[in-house]
Structure formats: C-alpha cells, structure tokens
Design an enzyme around this catalytic site. Structure first.
Site, PDB file in Angstrom:
ATOM      1  N   LYS A 122       0.727  -1.141  -0.042  1.00 25.58           N
ATOM      2  CA  LYS A 122       0.129   0.071   0.146  1.00 25.58           C
ATOM      3  C   LYS A 122       1.080   1.126  -0.092  1.00 25.58           C
ATOM      4  O   LYS A 122       2.111   0.950   0.473  1.00 25.58           O
ATOM      5  CB  LYS A 122      -0.951  -0.081   1.169  1.00 25.58           C
ATOM      6  CG  LYS A 122      -2.265   0.749   1.204  1.00 25.58           C
ATOM      7  CD  LYS A 122      -3.327   0.115   0.351  1.00 25.58           C
ATOM      8  CE  LYS A 122      -4.476   0.969   0.384  1.00 25.58           C
ATOM      9  NZ  LYS A 122      -5.595   0.031  -0.314  1.00 25.58           N
ATOM     10  N   ASP A 162      -6.830   4.184  -5.170  1.00 24.11           N
ATOM     11  CA  ASP A 162      -7.432   4.275  -3.915  1.00 24.11           C
ATOM     12  C   ASP A 162      -8.039   5.394  -3.596  1.00 24.11           C
ATOM     13  O   ASP A 162      -8.179   6.137  -4.632  1.00 24.11           O
ATOM     14  CB  ASP A 162      -6.402   3.575  -2.840  1.00 24.11           C
ATOM     15  CG  ASP A 162      -7.101   3.216  -1.358  1.00 24.11           C
ATOM     16  OD1 ASP A 162      -7.527   2.089  -1.352  1.00 24.11           O
ATOM     17  OD2 ASP A 162      -6.935   4.154  -0.688  1.00 24.11           O
TER      18      ASP A 162
END
Lengths: 442, 594
Positions: A122, A162
């Site tokens: 991430k 995202d």
C-alpha cells in the site's frame, strides 16, 4: 502472542492503526498458531508483521502560481511471498506510515484469499487532490512517480488506485513511469481500457458476489434460480449484483438508500435495471426516484430487511444490518446473508445468523471480485492480451469459486466447518504463512 | 456605397443611444436602435436606475469592448414603465385599500387582475409590441429597492412571457397580465411587512416595471441563455489559492432562477477557474453537477399562460437537452467503464455539466471578463458589487458570443448588514478563537454546543461518534435549535481514520462547525471541503481551530457546564442565552463568546 504485539507496540508506539490491524489478525489466527509450531519456529508472525520494505520519499511540486510545495510519499511493500506487491495508492492529507502499514497488512491477506499470485502493499502521499487544478495534480503525480519508479515494476510491485487516486491520477502516474523506464508494462492497474485496462472492472465486485452466492447455495444443494433476494445499496456493487443474480435466475425485490427502501415484488429487471444502473452511479439520485418512476412502494425510514426473502445482500455501508434486522430476516425464513459491502453486519447480527443456521459470508470473501479483476489485468498485461468481457467474466467466476473452496477448506482445517468467517480470516494467513515457510528465512 | 452609408448611420444611431434612457413615443420608437426607453415621467425605481448606470458605465469604458472582441457586452433591450403607470392604475381602479388592510396574496392578485390598465398605457404597450417580438421578462423596479437591502432572491416576482404569438392582442394580454401581477406583488404580505420593518410605518409604495428582452436563444420548444449567474466582488469562502477580494462566481445552464434559488450551480473563482473544490474527484463532479435548468417554453403553450409557480418557466433535465448547443458546449461526458469524466460531449455517455470549455480550456474568456466587470463595477459604484449576468454562445466559427449585464447592486448593504468588527475585548472573553474561519457575519441563534469529549476520542471509534452526532442532531433539528458542533479531525471524512465520517444528514441542523487540529488528528484543515456545496449555499460558518497556535477552544469552561445529554463520546451542553459567534470574513478571524 501478547509478547509479539507488545514488541510491535514498543518498537513503533505511535502506530495505533497498525497495532489494531495486527491485533485483529492475531485474534483470528490464534488456533492455527497454537497448532503449528513450525510457524513459531520460523517466526512467521514476527516476520509477517514487519514490512519487507518501506520507502518514504519527498515529493516536491510546483503549483499553478509557481509556488513550490512539498509532500511525503510512501510505499509499504509488506509481503511478496505469493507474488509482486499489490495494493492501492492513496492521496490524502491525513495518511501516515501507520495507516499505510495497517492497510498493506490487511491487503496481503485479502490478495492471498483470491488464490492469485499477489503479494501485499500500500502507499500514497499526504497530498490533497481536492481543490487542485488538473495541471497541479499532473505535476504532483509526475514528481511522485519520479521517485517511486525505482521500486516498482510489473514483476516487483504493481500499485493501483485508492482514495484520491482515480483514473486521472493513474493515467499521469503511468505516463511518467513509461517515460522514465522506457517501457510500456503493466506496472499499475486501473488503467484506461484502450491502454491496458481490463474490462469488467466496474462490474467485478457485484458479479463476484453473485458467483459466490451461487457457490454457497450449490454447496447446500440449492441454486439462485427462483430465489427472492433483498439488497440495500444501488451503486456500482448493488447494480451488478442484481445483473448477475438476474442472469442466474434469481429475483431482487428491494433497493434502498439512507432515507428508506423500494419494494418491487416483480423484481428489478430489464428497463428497471437499466434505470437503477444510472440512478446513483451517474445521477446520484435517491432510490425513491425508482419507486416514483415504476410505481413501486417507497417505505420511508426503514431498511429492506423486513421484506421476506431467501437471501439478503447488504451492499451499502458499515453496520447497516443489526441484531433486530437479523432477527426479522431469520423469522422470515432467510437462508443466507452475503456481505457485499465492508462489514455491513454488526457483530451480534453475525453471531445470531450463526446461532440460527443462516449461511453467512463475510465481505472479505464475497467482495474480493475487485481485487481479482486487478489480478486479471496484470495477467492480460504480461500476456500482451486484452480479453473479451466474456473471458474476464469466466475467469472471475473461476476465482470466486476458488475463494469459496479455499474458505471452506480453511474453516474445516481449524475445526469450524462451513463457517465462512473463520475460513476467510484464516485462509489468507495460511497461504501467506505457508509460502513464507517454504521460501526460507528471507 | 448607399448600403455602406446606411449601415454607418445605423451604427452611429445605435452608439448614440447607448447609455441613454430615451422617452418612449410610439410613433418614434425604433426597437433596433433604442436600447433603453421609458414610458411616463415618474421615477424608474432602483433596479432600472442601476441598469441605466450600467449602460452608461459600459459606454464610458470602450476599452472593455476592445479587450474582449469575441464577446458582445450588452444590456438587454429595456422598457421601463415609470411609477406614473402604477399610480394611474391604482387610482383609476381604487386599489389603495389593499395597502391599508389585511388581504391574502391571492385576494390582492384577484383584485389586481380584475382591474383595467389605463388606456394610454395600453396603447403605448401595443406600439411597443408591434416592434418587439422576442421573449420578455417583466419585473419590479421598486423605490424601496433604492435602499439596496433587497434580499438575494428578491421580494417580488419576475414573470416571463414568450411574446412570439402571431396575434398581437394575445401578446398584449400576456404582457398586461404580467404587469398587473408585478403591481399586485407590491401589496403582498412579504413586501408589505418588509416595508413596515424598514420604514416603521405602512406606506404606499410606487412601483416601476422593467420589461426586458430575455437573454437567450431558441432551442426547439424552449428559449434560454447558455448560462446565467451572479458575480460577487467578495468571496467569503476562499479555498486554496483564492483570496477573498478576488470575488466569486456562481454559474448555471439556462435561466438565472437556478442560481437565485440556490439550486445546484457551479461556483468558481474568476481568478482561479481551474480550482473547483466541489469538482475535485469524479464522484464529487457527479454529486455536485447541475442536473436541472430552467427554460422558457415558447412553443405549445396555452393561450392562458401559466403565471403560477414557475411563471411560464419549465424545469428541464440537462440530459433531455443533451443535443442542444449550450449543453454540447458546456457538458463533459461520464465514461462509466473507466469512472472518468472526459471534457467533451461528442462521445457516447451521460452528459455532465462541468463548464470545462470555459473554465479549463478558455474557449470563451468569461472568467477574465467577469474579473474586469467586477473591477469596473467596484470602481463605478465605489464599493464591492454583485452582478447578475447571462451569456449566449455563438454557434458560428469566429462568431461573437453575448454577455448580458442584467443587474448590478452594491455589496455595501450586505457588508453593512453583516459587517463584523472583532474587538480585543471580545477576543479576551471568547471561549473560542480562530484565525482560519470561513463565512462572514454574526450568529446569535445558537445556545447548544455538541462536542466530542477530548479525552474519550479514539480514532478507531469515529463511526460510532458519527452515529451519536446523528442522533443528537435529529433531536436538535426537531426542536429547531441550531447548534455548534466541535470535534477533532476532518468532519465528513469518508475514511474513518481521518476524522468523524458524518454525512450531511447527520449534521443538517448545525449552525456552525469547529474542526479541531490537535495532537490526535493533525491533518491539513479540510475547510469543510466534504460539505463545500452545503456550507457555501447555506452560509454555514466553518471554523478551524489549531490548538497550540494562537487559536483556542476553552475545554475547561465547556466541561464545567451541566450536560443536557452525554453519550459515550459526545457531550451536549446548553447555555442560558445564545452565544455570540462573529466571523470577520475579510480577515478569516472568528470569536465565540457568551
């Protein structure tokens, strides 16, 4: 186990979000760790909670007025035991290393559950795209990628979008990567369809839920054919859940929003489904508009779970299905509940379903279709192919079948046969832990 | 040569007429050259005077026309019926009693519609309509409006008529009905009580009427301008690079009712048209883009025009007009497969109004022109101004678009009404001080404070906090008690780790909101960006308090107040008297004291 958590807290005392994520995983895999001393011997838990690599870098950029700004970039490469790191990039002013570590940690198991060769990662930045011009966003993305490109690649780390990173940002990031690396490769997912993106991405989560439900019912000698189904939301997920259920012979009779729900006993089909598809996804209209347009009943300030149904699929928001709703569903003969949103059922509702023999599928298993299609985008990119919609859909169905089987096997292994919650919690961890064990101390 | 001379004479006549309010005389009226005429010798009212002033201003500043050669900057052709008309109408029909006695608006309307228009006025109007066959707006120009206290949306109605019927008697009937309705509105309860509040005693008000060309073009059965809006010299909600004095624009497709009524329109800074906080993401654009617009029906209307709620206007869906030129120009296209907005309307997909062609690609220098207009207005009136405008787009290559200057009024009145001076004494006694506040004015309506208990705040419990806020909000909303909401982090964040993820419905009863930045959540201030549309359109005060800087919130004091209600994470307290919140929008400074 407490020692491991304490050590993590002592090492990085400020990372509360990460501590909580680790705590949740430890709680759910405790039985496996107790039974498998080899995991302890190989310090799997210690290693799995330590990112393989954390990259932090400065991202200078210039606004439209010529003023320089500085943001911080992050990439947490959490675990690559199963494949290249895979996980989104988030641009939001309040991100922190702790948040990225916790998200990367959770992503690792989510990806593992799909049975695709994907690791977990991430990243992102504390940059705020809100209120910036397109040119400013582009300059920021280019600067961000000018550092990140050294650490990613189609076989190393494949970020996606995202929060704050949509099609526009993915385009700018990809363009800069291509320029710097002199290669056109599948280094990011979520790309435009005519330059490496995959079809069925929008439909993936909804279709995946439909396929998972079909597997669950089939496991119990049933099918979607003829079933009455209640759903809540009508965004991207809800729309494609309905489409897939219709295709598989079921009938969806409700849609809802925060102000009430629509009951359409004839089922949401044909022209009505087309209208529903645009209702929120394009026009951000209330579900009541559907009721008005098609002469259906609009039940104000109530949730759809009071409508008798065979299956309930909460698709909207966290905690939308509570204990009272669970009791109503059970008393109306509901046989299965499949979470399409993230944690839409409260803890006591889930417990009630288990106690009353309702088949319950948690979101982390049922809504993995999105991650699965990201994985399929990577596959198409490395094969230099663009699959047809039918081909992607066929493979999505296969992946959802795999996830279903993986969950059942894992649940069986830890002595909770048929419990999808336990299965989904454990299966991802087992896949990653086993791969780490086999790859030695790296 | 003959044509050349005629053309030049015509142009010269038109130029000479600009900035001049000519007396209307049926036999001498030339609709083509006479832009601004009046019937009667009485006053033309505040609005008409401001139109005349604008007309003169444009005449005095030829440089603005030279700078924007691709745009015709004009005042719509205007006829004003001076107060003589009203006085004659009222006295001839003995309508004076309506001002002194209490009648319902419906009774006033009925009385006025039954009355006869003076013959001399009817014949002047007939002469006017014999030459004018385009849609008209009919509105008041009241003497009261000289005070410039007129609320934004206006006290009086505006009526629009298609004025394109082949039968002149029918057009005349429509026009007279509209004028009677405008006259009647003088005696409606709203304006009457407003007059009383301003003048301390009931007073007969003489009313002038403005009959004006509606800016717009014909598109199928409808007539509307490509865009309408309001430009203001001062922006009380600056964001990003914006500065308050750079002004702010609200623009919408179609007639100006969308902006006036506070429906979804696009708000942008004329200096920074690229910075659109409400259009930051695709989801934001889909949620905030204008979906409806107002147009005047000019075909297929009944002979008895509808002068009801929308006054002959129809509310249309943008999607229904996707093939009409303004939508083609101003819309972008949503590509659902990629969740992307493409700034063109020439590809398949739902059309979303983004005004990208003018804001991003400068196909029409509207932002630059509006900067100049605001500056011109500011200099002309000697104070910040508010300008209403409309635009028509040219569909021809290299053709000229039209900018219609509809109205200008000083913002002075607003500033006086809302002028906020924060004294040192007030800062000293304030329980809250901020140097980063949005909005302007004074709020003395809140006696309730709902705050997140600082010691109980946990980032992992923000979802629960959002629910608790919603419950308290519902109770306060029911009791009509606006309240001050105080909490850490970014209110409305959809990521529960970054702040309390309330939705607008959870906080819909707030009077003001405080976003705290402290050790627990030290993110960049959101300045209410999640609720930007609601905050700006409702004028909510949004205050950022960075603890540890010069800003403060007095926790000890608020904790010492008895709780009306206490939940796991929140505390609700009530003051005996409403607190006083003051924001000086020019300095972004706020104090709250009791």
């Amino acid at each position: 186990m407490a020692n491991i958590l304490k050590a993590i807290k002592d090492k990085d005392p400020g990372e509360k979000e990460f501590h909580q994520a680790v705590q949740e995983v430890i709680d759910s895999v405790q039985p496996i760790l107790d039974r498998n001393p080899e995991y302890r011997q190989a310090a799997i838990l210690e290693r799995i909670t330590e990112p393989e690599r954390v990259i932090m870098f400065r991202v200078p950029w210039v606004d439209d007025q010529g003023q320089a700004h500085l943001n911080r970039g992050y990439r947490v490469q959490m675990n690559s035991a199963l494949g290249p790191y895979k996980g989104g990039l988030r641009f939001h002013p309040s991100v922190s290393l702790s948040i990225f570590k916790s998200l990367a940690f959770e992503q690792t198991f989510k990806n593992a559950l799909t049975s695709l060769p994907l690791g977990g990662g991430k990243g992102g930045s504390d940059f705020q795209p809100r209120g910036k011009s397109d040119a400013e966003v582009m300059r920021f993305c280019q600067s961000f990628m000018s550092e990140l490109f050294r650490y990613i690649g189609p076989d190393i780390d494949v970020p996606a979008g995202d929060v704050g990173v949509g099609a526009r940002e993915i385009g700018y990031l990809f363009g800069q990567y291509k320029r710097l690396c002199k290669e056109f490769s599948g280094v990011l997912t979520g790309k435009g369809i005519n330059w490496g993106g995959s079809l069925v991405r929008r439909e993936a989560t909804g279709y995946g839920v439909g396929y998972f439900l079909a597997e669950v019912l089939s496991q119990h000698g049933q099918s979607i054919e003829g079933k009455t189904i209640a759903i809540s939301g009508y965004g991207n997920v809800g729309t494609y859940v309905v489409e897939k259920i219709n295709e598989l012979g079921g009938k969806v009779v409700t849609i809802a929003d925060e102000y009430g729900y629509v009951c359409d006993p004839d089922g949401i089909k044909g022209e009505k489904l087309e209208c529903m598809a645009d209702l929120w996804c394009v026009y951000r209209k209330s579900a009541e508009d559907y009721a008005t347009q098609f002469g259906c009943e609009w039940i104000k300030d109530k949730r759809p779970w009071e409508v008798p149904c065979d299956v309930a699929i909460p698709t909207a928001m966290e905690n939308e299905l509570d204990l009272n709703a669970a009791k109503t569903l059970v008393s109306n003969g509901c046989m299965a509940v499949v979470e399409a949103a993230n944690m839409p059922c409260t803890h006591d509702a889930v417990q009630y379903f288990h106690e009353h023999g309702v088949l319950f599928v948690p979101g982390k298993a049922a809504n993995a279709g999105g991650v699965a299609v990201s994985g399929l985008e990577m596959t198409q990119n490395s094969m230099r192919l663009s699959w047809t919609r039918e081909e992607v859909d066929k493979r999505l169905k296969m992946i959802m079948g795999n996830i279903h089987r993986t969950c059942l096997e894992a649940a069986e292994m830890v002595g909770a046969p048929g419990n999808y919650v336990v299965g989904a919690n454990v299966a991802g961890f087992l896949k990653v832990a086993d791969a780490m064990l086999q790859q030695g101390l790296v | 040569m003959r044509q050349y001379i005629i053309s030049n004479i015509h142009t010269l006549r038109k130029w000479r007429q600009k900035g001049v309010v000519a007396q209307f005389k049926g036999e001498h009226f030339d609709a083509d050259t006479m832009d601004f005429v009046k019937i009667g010798q009485g006053s033309i009212g505040g609005k008409a005077r401001s139109l005349a002033f604008m007309s003169a201003l444009l005449q005095e500043h030829p440089e603005i026309h030279e700078k924007f050669l691709e745009i015709n900057i004009v005042i719509p052709k205007t006829l004003v019926i001076s107060t003589d008309g009203f006085e004659a109408f009222v006295s001839q029909n003995h309508l004076e009693h309506f001002v002194r006695e209490d009648f319902t608006d419906e009774e006033v309307t009925e009385g006025f519609l039954k009355a006869d228009m003076p013959e001399w006025l009817v014949s002047e109007l007939e002469a006017y309509l014999s030459q004018v066959k385009y849609p008209l707006s009919v509105r008041s120009s009241s003497l009261l409006e000289d005070a410039q206290f007129q609320p934004y949306a206006g006290l009086y109605e505006t009526y629009m008529i298609p004025n394109n019927h082949p039968d002149i008697s029918l057009r005349l009937k429509h026009l007279i009905t509209a004028i009677k309705l405008v006259y009647a509105s003088t005696y409606y309860e709203g304006p009457k009580s407003f007059t009383r509040s301003i003048l301390s005693q009931a007073q007969e008000e003489a009313m002038a009427v403005i009959i004006q060309q509606v800016a717009g073009e014909e598109y199928g059965d409808f007539f509307y301008p490509a865009g309408s809006g309001v430009a203001m010299s001062h922006n009380f909600y600056p964001f990003s690079h914006m500065k308050p004095e750079e002004g702010i624009i609200n623009i919408a497709l179609g007639l100006g009712k969308t902006v006036m009524e506070g429906e979804k329109s696009l708000r942008f800074s004329p200096k920074h048209p690229n910075i659109l906080p409400q259009f930051s993401t695709v989801d934001d654009i889909l949620a905030n883009a204008q979906r409806f617009f107002y147009a005047l029906r000019i075909k297929g209307y009944s002979d008895e025009l509808n002068f009801g709620e929308y006054s002959n206007l129809e509310k249309r869906e943008v999607d229904d007009a996707k093939d009409e030129f303004p939508v083609r120009v101003f819309a972008s296209t949503y590509v659902p497969e990629e969740h992307r907005i493409r700034d063109t309307s020439y590809i398949p997909g739902p059309k979303i109004l983004t005004f990208a062609q003018i804001l991003k690609y400068n196909s029409l220098p509207l932002p630059q022109l509006l900067c100049e207009i605001l500056e011109l207005g500011r200099k002309g009136m000697g104070c910040p101004v508010e300008v209403e405008f409309s635009i028509n787009l040219s569909s021809e290559k290299n053709g000229k678009s039209d900018f219609f200057f509809l109205q200008m009024r000083p913002m002075v009145a607003e500033e006086e009404r809302f002028e906020v001076q924060i004294t040192q004494k007030e800062i000293e006694k304030a329980f809250c001080h901020s140097s980063q506040a949005l909005g302007n004015g004074k709020n003395e309506e809140m006696a309730d404070i709902v705050y997140v208990k600082p010691h109980d705040f946990k980032p992992e419990a923000t979802m629960q906090m959002a629910e608790e806020v919603g419950q308290i909000n519902a109770a306060l909303l029911k009791d009509k008690r606006p309240y001050l909401l105080v909490g850490p982090g970014r209110w409305g964040s959809f990521d529960r780790w970054l702040g309390i993820p309330v939705k607008w419905k959870n906080i819909s009863g707030i009077g003001a909101i405080i976003e705290l930045r402290n050790e627990k959540l030290r993110s960049d201030p959101s300045q209410g960006s999640h609720f930007f549309q609601n905050i700006t359109s409702l004028g909510i005060h949004y205050i950022t308090v960075t603890e540890g800087s010069g800003d403060y919130f007095d926790w000890e004091w608020v904790a010492s107040l008895p709780a009306v209600q206490e939940t796991t994470f929140l505390r609700h307290v009530r003051l005996e008297k409403p607190m006083i919140l003051k924001i000086d929008g020019r300095k972004s400074q706020c104090v709250i004291f009791h």
